[in-house]
Design a protein around this motif. Structure first.
Motif, PDB file in Angstrom:
ATOM      1  N   LYS A  62      42.788 116.432   3.616  1.00  0.00           N
ATOM      2  CA  LYS A  62      43.698 116.601   4.801  1.00  0.00           C
ATOM      3  C   LYS A  62      44.405 115.281   5.293  1.00  0.00           C
ATOM      4  O   LYS A  62      43.741 114.201   5.281  1.00  0.00           O
ATOM      5  N   TYR A  63      45.637 115.236   5.394  1.00  0.00           N
ATOM      6  CA  TYR A  63      46.258 114.402   6.168  1.00  0.00           C
ATOM      7  C   TYR A  63      46.234 114.650   7.973  1.00  0.00           C
ATOM      8  O   TYR A  63      46.576 115.574   8.234  1.00  0.00           O
ATOM      9  N   TRP A  64      45.851 113.706   8.564  1.00  0.00           N
ATOM     10  CA  TRP A  64      45.831 113.721   9.838  1.00  0.00           C
ATOM     11  C   TRP A  64      45.738 112.328  10.596  1.00  0.00           C
ATOM     12  O   TRP A  64      44.914 111.771  10.646  1.00  0.00           O
ATOM     13  N   GLY A  65      47.057 111.887  11.125  1.00  0.00           N
ATOM     14  CA  GLY A  65      47.012 110.632  11.824  1.00  0.00           C
ATOM     15  C   GLY A  65      48.006 109.716  11.054  1.00  0.00           C
ATOM     16  O   GLY A  65      48.026 109.532   9.899  1.00  0.00           O
ATOM     17  N   LYS A  66      48.703 108.927  11.924  1.00  0.00           N
ATOM     18  CA  LYS A  66      49.780 108.106  11.325  1.00  0.00           C
ATOM     19  C   LYS A  66      49.451 106.681  11.831  1.00  0.00           C
ATOM     20  O   LYS A  66      48.904 106.470  12.780  1.00  0.00           O
ATOM     21  N   ARG A  67      49.908 105.866  10.949  1.00  0.00           N
ATOM     22  CA  ARG A  67      49.908 104.143  11.333  1.00  0.00           C
ATOM     23  C   ARG A  67      51.212 103.864  11.786  1.00  0.00           C
ATOM     24  O   ARG A  67      51.451 102.797  12.383  1.00  0.00           O
ATOM     25  N   PRO A  90      65.675 113.380  15.475  1.00  0.00           N
ATOM     26  CA  PRO A  90      65.436 111.844  14.520  1.00  0.00           C
ATOM     27  C   PRO A  90      64.720 112.124  13.273  1.00  0.00           C
ATOM     28  O   PRO A  90      65.562 111.630  12.347  1.00  0.00           O
ATOM     29  N   ARG A  91      64.153 113.010  12.748  1.00  0.00           N
ATOM     30  CA  ARG A  91      63.553 113.352  11.431  1.00  0.00           C
ATOM     31  C   ARG A  91      64.734 113.909  10.679  1.00  0.00           C
ATOM     32  O   ARG A  91      64.856 113.317   9.411  1.00  0.00           O
ATOM     33  N   LEU A  92      65.405 114.960  11.175  1.00  0.00           N
ATOM     34  CA  LEU A  92      66.584 115.236  10.268  1.00  0.00           C
ATOM     35  C   LEU A  92      67.426 114.259   9.981  1.00  0.00           C
ATOM     36  O   LEU A  92      68.091 114.126   8.943  1.00  0.00           O
ATOM     37  N   SER A 107      54.885 125.132   7.246  1.00  0.00           N
ATOM     38  CA  SER A 107      56.545 125.519   7.294  1.00  0.00           C
ATOM     39  C   SER A 107      57.319 124.179   7.217  1.00  0.00           C
ATOM     40  O   SER A 107      58.106 123.892   6.370  1.00  0.00           O
ATOM     41  N   SER A 108      56.640 123.013   7.926  1.00  0.00           N
ATOM     42  CA  SER A 108      57.477 121.960   8.023  1.00  0.00           C
ATOM     43  C   SER A 108      57.398 121.221   6.575  1.00  0.00           C
ATOM     44  O   SER A 108      58.388 120.492   6.272  1.00  0.00           O
ATOM     45  N   ALA A 109      56.358 121.498   5.737  1.00  0.00           N
ATOM     46  CA  ALA A 109      56.282 120.879   4.380  1.00  0.00           C
ATOM     47  C   ALA A 109      57.331 121.420   3.481  1.00  0.00           C
ATOM     48  O   ALA A 109      58.102 120.599   2.825  1.00  0.00           O
ATOM     49  N   GLY A 164      60.890 113.168   6.797  1.00  0.00           N
ATOM     50  CA  GLY A 164      60.995 114.462   7.611  1.00  0.00           C
ATOM     51  C   GLY A 164      59.842 115.023   8.250  1.00  0.00           C
ATOM     52  O   GLY A 164      59.764 115.384   9.417  1.00  0.00           O
ATOM     53  N   SER A 165      58.871 115.132   7.385  1.00  0.00           N
ATOM     54  CA  SER A 165      57.454 115.437   7.880  1.00  0.00           C
ATOM     55  C   SER A 165      56.381 114.883   6.799  1.00  0.00           C
ATOM     56  O   SER A 165      56.731 115.064   5.576  1.00  0.00           O
ATOM     57  N   GLY A 166      55.139 114.335   7.245  1.00  0.00           N
ATOM     58  CA  GLY A 166      54.395 113.611   6.281  1.00  0.00           C
ATOM     59  C   GLY A 166      54.417 114.559   5.169  1.00  0.00           C
ATOM     60  O   GLY A 166      54.326 114.383   3.953  1.00  0.00           O
ATOM     61  N   SER A 167      53.719 115.863   5.326  1.00  0.00           N
ATOM     62  CA  SER A 167      53.055 116.740   4.211  1.00  0.00           C
ATOM     63  C   SER A 167      54.246 117.234   3.513  1.00  0.00           C
ATOM     64  O   SER A 167      54.029 117.658   2.248  1.00  0.00           O
ATOM     65  N   ALA A 168      55.448 117.016   3.692  1.00  0.00           N
ATOM     66  CA  ALA A 168      56.738 117.358   3.284  1.00  0.00           C
ATOM     67  C   ALA A 168      56.837 116.662   1.610  1.00  0.00           C
ATOM     68  O   ALA A 168      57.298 117.184   0.615  1.00  0.00           O
ATOM     69  N   CYS A 169      56.321 115.460   1.713  1.00  0.00           N
ATOM     70  CA  CYS A 169      56.216 114.481   0.554  1.00  0.00           C
ATOM     71  C   CYS A 169      55.422 115.355  -0.629  1.00  0.00           C
ATOM     72  O   CYS A 169      55.772 115.184  -1.833  1.00  0.00           O
ATOM     73  N   ARG A 170      54.424 116.127  -0.469  1.00  0.00           N
ATOM     74  CA  ARG A 170      53.627 116.594  -1.408  1.00  0.00           C
ATOM     75  C   ARG A 170      54.346 117.825  -1.967  1.00  0.00           C
ATOM     76  O   ARG A 170      53.977 118.265  -3.148  1.00  0.00           O
ATOM     77  N   SER A 171      55.124 118.324  -1.239  1.00  0.00           N
ATOM     78  CA  SER A 171      55.653 119.651  -1.631  1.00  0.00           C
ATOM     79  C   SER A 171      56.914 119.374  -2.564  1.00  0.00           C
ATOM     80  O   SER A 171      57.560 120.231  -3.348  1.00  0.00           O
ATOM     81  N   SER A 201      51.301 119.728  15.002  1.00  0.00           N
ATOM     82  CA  SER A 201      50.536 118.650  14.286  1.00  0.00           C
ATOM     83  C   SER A 201      50.851 117.003  14.861  1.00  0.00           C
ATOM     84  O   SER A 201      49.972 116.497  15.007  1.00  0.00           O
ATOM     85  N   THR A 202      52.192 117.072  15.049  1.00  0.00           N
ATOM     86  CA  THR A 202      52.632 115.724  15.351  1.00  0.00           C
ATOM     87  C   THR A 202      52.145 114.995  16.483  1.00  0.00           C
ATOM     88  O   THR A 202      51.377 113.998  16.570  1.00  0.00           O
ATOM     89  N   SER A 203      51.848 115.906  17.627  1.00  0.00           N
ATOM     90  CA  SER A 203      51.360 115.401  18.867  1.00  0.00           C
ATOM     91  C   SER A 203      49.795 115.522  18.894  1.00  0.00           C
ATOM     92  O   SER A 203      49.188 114.566  19.347  1.00  0.00           O
TER      93      SER A 203
HETATM   94  C1  2P0 Z   1      48.027 118.483   5.964  1.00  0.00           C
HETATM   95  N1  2P0 Z   1      48.477 118.977   8.285  1.00  0.00           N
HETATM   96  O1  2P0 Z   1      47.594 117.403   5.039  1.00  0.00           O
HETATM   97  C2  2P0 Z   1      47.412 118.351   7.116  1.00  0.00           C
HETATM   98  C3  2P0 Z   1      46.205 119.304   7.599  1.00  0.00           C
HETATM   99  C4  2P0 Z   1      47.811 119.748   9.231  1.00  0.00           C
HETATM  100  C5  2P0 Z   1      46.214 119.708   8.896  1.00  0.00           C
HETATM  101  O2  2P0 Z   1      49.981 117.777   7.196  1.00  0.00           O
HETATM  102  O3  2P0 Z   1      54.029 114.704  12.024  1.00  0.00           O
HETATM  103  O4  2P0 Z   1      53.630 118.639   9.872  1.00  0.00           O
HETATM  104  O5  2P0 Z   1      55.543 116.074  10.277  1.00  0.00           O
HETATM  105  O6  2P0 Z   1      54.010 114.323   9.592  1.00  0.00           O
HETATM  106  O7  2P0 Z   1      53.057 116.996   7.996  1.00  0.00           O
HETATM  107  C6  2P0 Z   1      50.588 118.618   9.278  1.00  0.00           C
HETATM  108  O8  2P0 Z   1      51.262 117.688   9.753  1.00  0.00           O
HETATM  109  O9  2P0 Z   1      52.723 116.483  10.607  1.00  0.00           O
HETATM  110  C7  2P0 Z   1      49.630 118.369   8.227  1.00  0.00           C
HETATM  111  P1  2P0 Z   1      53.962 115.432  10.593  1.00  0.00           P
HETATM  112  P2  2P0 Z   1      52.866 117.553   9.328  1.00  0.00           P
HETATM  113  O10 2P0 Z   1      48.546 119.377   5.266  1.00  0.00           O
END
Ligand code: 2P0
Length: 345
Positions: free
Chosen positions: A22-27, A77-79, A126-128, A155-162, A211-213
């Protein structure tokens, strides 16, 4: 209407991805740079996905966006980051490679229309799919090619993986400008054809803590998250990549469950704590462990993101039986939550 006035219209789809590390947390909040790398499985195009249509025309006075039929604020801002970065690459390409490229097109405004075929913001990534699809479609409209995951990330961190199919890692990178924080395919979608994903929807409601906050508060308050990012995830990335390469289901499944559990433990370690798992989620967790124990081997794995819905990984041969077991314990057409709470004790 002469040709110049004709809108150019492109439609693309992008699937959801499910993180197993999982991704959780930004630097870095603005560039969306993570505190650890992550690894995910991208679903097929015909499953949970976003469909985005972008139209561009000189007659549009401004950029506009509609999500699931409702107009949203384009100044988000992300758009704006995604639109700006794609237009910047398009201008660069025209200047560097092909000065004959239509220059008026670059200044044209866009109308964006995006639809999910699954509940938005219920912890189903959904944001991904949404930002991956937006960036890819815009790139097609403006004739941009090459590495686009770094833009989707903004746009959203997890979006890069999609942006890739199959098994994908998002390498955290160590540069301040984020240039090396990009997604990379580990194995293509054809690599493990027996692998199956089931989504058990416990609730399709919007999650209470986004997720962001949520991850901001975790970075500020959870020492477990710091430990996880520095000392746990680096090794797990190596082990998970290896399990995927070898198609070792028990190793893949156990790491997936442990990483989901640790992510939710960091949520509990956040102050004030964040609860994404519901009583139904906990029952699914128990069920999976009982099922695996019954067979004396790990046949099924769960993972949960920022919501109570379970994502189940298993192999094709176990799907019919596991679905029967789930239907037995969670009978369809009942309001599961009420049903369970309403049981006599
Ligand atoms: C993930 N999640 O790796 C993790 C696991 C949720 C739990 O990525 O702030 O919507 O847009 O970068 O990408 C959800 O975070 O957050 C997420 P932002 P994002 O899939």
């Amino acid at each position: 209407v002469n040709n110049m006035d004709k809108p150019k219209i492109v439609t693309c789809t992008a699937p959801v991805n499910i993180a197993v590390i999982k991704y959780w947390g930004k630097r870095n909040e603005d560039l969306i740079l993570p505190i650890n790398s992550s690894l995910s499985v991208t679903l097929h195009q015909d499953q949970l996905k976003t469909t985005t249509t972008v139209a561009t025309s000189r007659s549009f006075p401004e950029d506009r966006i509609w999500l699931n039929g409702k107009e949203e604020d384009i100044t988000h801002p992300r758009l704006q980051s995604c639109l700006r970065e794609i237009r910047r690459l398009a201008r660069k390409r025209r200047n560097d490679e092909d000065p004959s490229l239509d220059s008026t097109g670059l200044s044209h405004k866009v109308h964006i229309c995006s639809i999910n075929n699954f509940p938005t913001a219920a912890g189903l990534a959904s944001s991904a799919a949404g930002f991956a699809c937006l960036v890819y479609t815009l790139a097609r409209v403006f004739g941009v090619e090459g590495e686009l995951s770094g833009i989707a990330r903004q746009g959203s961190g997890s979006a890069c993986r999609s942006m890739y199919g199959g098994f994908v890692q998002w390498i955290m990178g160590d540069k301040d400008d984020g240039k090396d924080s990009v997604a990379q395919q580990v194995e293509p979608e054809t690599h493990w054809p027996e692998l199956r994903i089931l989504v058990l929807v416990a609730s399709a409601e919007r999650k209470p803590v986004g997720s962001t906050s949520g991850m901001q508060t975790s970075v500020q308050t959870s020492c477990l998250l710091k430990h996880r990012a520095q000392s746990v995830v680096p090794e797990r990335m190596v082990e998970m990549t290896d399990a995927v390469r070898r198609k070792d289901f028990p190793a893949f499944a156990e790491l997936t469950m442990k990483d989901s559990n640790q992510f939710h433990a960091t949520c509990l370690d956040t102050y004030p704590p964040i609860f994404y798992l519901s009583s139904v989620s906990q029952q699914v967790i128990s069920l999976v462990h009982r099922y695996n124990r019954h067979y004396g081997e790990t046949r099924v794995a769960y993972t949960f993101d920022a919501g109570p819905n379970a994502v189940i990984f298993t192999l094709e041969q176990h799907v019919p039986e596991f679905v029967r077991v789930v239907q037995h314990f969670f009978p369809p057409d009942t309001h599961t939550e009420d049903f369970i709470q309403g049981l006599p004790v």
